[in-house]
Design a protein around this motif. Structure first.
Motif, PDB file in Angstrom:
ATOM      1  N   LYS A  33       9.399  34.563  -6.020  1.00 40.24           N
ATOM      2  CA  LYS A  33       9.510  35.861  -5.365  1.00 40.24           C
ATOM      3  C   LYS A  33       8.217  36.198  -4.620  1.00 40.24           C
ATOM      4  O   LYS A  33       7.131  36.059  -5.176  1.00 40.24           O
ATOM      5  CB  LYS A  33       9.821  36.944  -6.394  1.00 40.24           C
ATOM      6  CG  LYS A  33      10.099  38.305  -5.789  1.00 40.24           C
ATOM      7  CD  LYS A  33      10.494  39.311  -6.861  1.00 40.24           C
ATOM      8  CE  LYS A  33      10.793  40.681  -6.248  1.00 40.24           C
ATOM      9  NZ  LYS A  33      11.200  41.662  -7.287  1.00 40.24           N
ATOM     10  N   HIS A  34       8.339  36.615  -3.386  1.00 40.83           N
ATOM     11  CA  HIS A  34       7.248  37.001  -2.485  1.00 40.83           C
ATOM     12  C   HIS A  34       6.514  35.808  -1.885  1.00 40.83           C
ATOM     13  O   HIS A  34       5.637  36.001  -1.025  1.00 40.83           O
ATOM     14  CB  HIS A  34       6.217  37.906  -3.170  1.00 40.83           C
ATOM     15  CG  HIS A  34       6.767  39.156  -3.776  1.00 40.83           C
ATOM     16  ND1 HIS A  34       7.544  40.037  -3.064  1.00 40.83           N
ATOM     17  CD2 HIS A  34       6.659  39.657  -5.036  1.00 40.83           C
ATOM     18  CE1 HIS A  34       7.884  41.041  -3.854  1.00 40.83           C
ATOM     19  NE2 HIS A  34       7.377  40.835  -5.048  1.00 40.83           N
ATOM     20  N   ASP A  35       6.838  34.587  -2.293  1.00 37.13           N
ATOM     21  CA  ASP A  35       6.077  33.442  -1.793  1.00 37.13           C
ATOM     22  C   ASP A  35       6.295  33.248  -0.297  1.00 37.13           C
ATOM     23  O   ASP A  35       7.421  33.062   0.156  1.00 37.13           O
ATOM     24  CB  ASP A  35       6.485  32.172  -2.534  1.00 37.13           C
ATOM     25  CG  ASP A  35       5.582  30.994  -2.182  1.00 37.13           C
ATOM     26  OD1 ASP A  35       4.362  31.109  -2.375  1.00 37.13           O
ATOM     27  OD2 ASP A  35       6.107  29.964  -1.704  1.00 37.13           O
ATOM     28  N   ARG A  36       5.210  33.320   0.445  1.00 33.48           N
ATOM     29  CA  ARG A  36       5.216  33.098   1.892  1.00 33.48           C
ATOM     30  C   ARG A  36       6.275  33.941   2.602  1.00 33.48           C
ATOM     31  O   ARG A  36       6.955  33.467   3.513  1.00 33.48           O
ATOM     32  CB  ARG A  36       5.365  31.607   2.196  1.00 33.48           C
ATOM     33  CG  ARG A  36       4.164  30.802   1.650  1.00 33.48           C
ATOM     34  CD  ARG A  36       4.360  29.311   1.794  1.00 33.48           C
ATOM     35  NE  ARG A  36       3.181  28.584   1.356  1.00 33.48           N
ATOM     36  CZ  ARG A  36       2.976  28.128   0.109  1.00 33.48           C
ATOM     37  NH1 ARG A  36       3.884  28.385  -0.831  1.00 33.48           N
ATOM     38  NH2 ARG A  36       1.884  27.458  -0.195  1.00 33.48           N
ATOM     39  N   SER A  37       6.385  35.192   2.151  1.00 34.37           N
ATOM     40  CA  SER A  37       7.264  36.151   2.831  1.00 34.37           C
ATOM     41  C   SER A  37       6.580  36.723   4.063  1.00 34.37           C
ATOM     42  O   SER A  37       7.249  37.273   4.948  1.00 34.37           O
ATOM     43  CB  SER A  37       7.634  37.293   1.877  1.00 34.37           C
ATOM     44  OG  SER A  37       8.421  36.824   0.819  1.00 34.37           O
ATOM     45  N   PHE A  38       5.255  36.622   4.098  1.00 31.86           N
ATOM     46  CA  PHE A  38       4.463  37.145   5.209  1.00 31.86           C
ATOM     47  C   PHE A  38       3.709  36.003   5.884  1.00 31.86           C
ATOM     48  O   PHE A  38       3.478  34.956   5.290  1.00 31.86           O
ATOM     49  CB  PHE A  38       3.454  38.189   4.714  1.00 31.86           C
ATOM     50  CG  PHE A  38       4.074  39.407   4.085  1.00 31.86           C
ATOM     51  CD1 PHE A  38       4.302  40.558   4.827  1.00 31.86           C
ATOM     52  CD2 PHE A  38       4.419  39.401   2.736  1.00 31.86           C
ATOM     53  CE1 PHE A  38       4.872  41.682   4.247  1.00 31.86           C
ATOM     54  CE2 PHE A  38       4.984  40.522   2.145  1.00 31.86           C
ATOM     55  CZ  PHE A  38       5.213  41.668   2.906  1.00 31.86           C
TER      56      PHE A  38
END
Length: 286
Positions: A33-38
């Motif tokens: 979760k959240h990994d390389r979302s940005f």
């Protein structure tokens, strides 16, 4: 085979920036979760990477409860912003290929990163409808990762590498040079992860995609943001060349998420099926 367990879990909210270590994590189709979302991009929409901007390494972004981000550079200068899950969009590209839309984030974050990197930088996020397929034996899905959901390494592999580096007069390196999501302990043979076809850890089931061919990023000191090569690339080149991957050097394996769920440090890493003997099957699938 020794009892293998998850010894570390890390996610990287912004592609190319510092990782966040956790004891427990939710894992979805695109990875932790959240990994390389940005991602950070330049004026032309092309992504920024430690390959050309090693100063990205020590910059840290944490995902806060309540839909926020905390940006820090290791000092007292901290910026908190709200996450924009949708809204204004812009085209972005990865490795010279246009990826499509990404959601524009707070201009204050753009100014913060621009000041620290010394060039115009803009923070973007995956869209709500984001869908990007990987490649390999199990292609899976990914966010802004290079091409796969998970990068898996083992302590046995690092021990073997460091023994070789030290033998030739170099200094041992930490695992964070390779920026893994999941580190496995308990194996006695180095690079056992290369032979895993299907496995589970906690509730999560993963499938082998391909070996992780390493670029110049592992030569970057992740604490200082400075290149400190030629290690580990020089030593890897003496025993980890992969003819099936164009002669690149490998360390770790990339995996797809077959069944999502929760994984925690200490969970057994149970291999359900091993790759058959013979040439690696992934390159022809690319």
């Amino acid at each position: 085979m020794a009892d293998a367990r998850v010894s570390a879990l890390t996610y990287y909210p912004v592609k190319g920036l510092a990782g966040v270590s956790v004891d427990r994590a939710e894992v979805g189709a695109t990875g932790v979760k959240h990994d390389r979302s940005f991602m950070l991009v330049g004026p032309d929409g092309a992504f920024y990477s430690q390959r050309v901007l090693p100063a990205m390494a020590p910059l840290r972004v944490e995902v806060l409860d309540g839909d926020g981000l905390r940006l820090s550079d290791g000092g007292s200068d901290i910026l908190e912003i709200d996450v924009a899950y949708d809204g204004k969009r812009r085209d972005v590209s990865l490795f010279g290929k246009w990826f499509g839309d990404a959601v524009v984030q707070d201009p204050a974050a753009d100014a913060w990163f621009t000041e620290r990197l010394g060039r115009p930088a803009a923070l973007v996020r995956v869209t709500p409808e984001h869908e990007r397929r990987g490649w390999g034996v199990h292609p899976g899905q990914t966010g802004f990762g290079d091409a796969h959901a998970l990068l898996i390494t083992s302590l046995a592999s690092l021990d073997e590498l460091n023994a070789r580096i030290v033998e030739h007069g170099g200094e041992a390196i930490p695992m964070n040079r390779f920026r893994p999501n999941l580190v496995v302990s308990g194996w006695t043979e180095a690079h056992t992860e290369d032979r895993v076809l299907r496995a589970s850890a906690g509730e999560v089931h993963i499938g082998y995609a391909a070996r992780a061919i390493r670029c110049a990023v592992p030569t970057v000191n992740q604490a200082t943001g400075q290149k400190s090569g030629p290690e580990p690339t020089r030593t890897l080149a003496t025993y980890r060349r992969q003819p099936d991957y164009g002669g690149g050097v490998s360390f770790g394996m990339k995996a797809a998420v077959l069944e999502p769920g929760v994984v925690a440090v200490g969970n057994v890493f149970a291999v359900a099926e091993w790759l058959p003997e013979g040439p690696d099957p992934a390159p022809s699938s690319r």
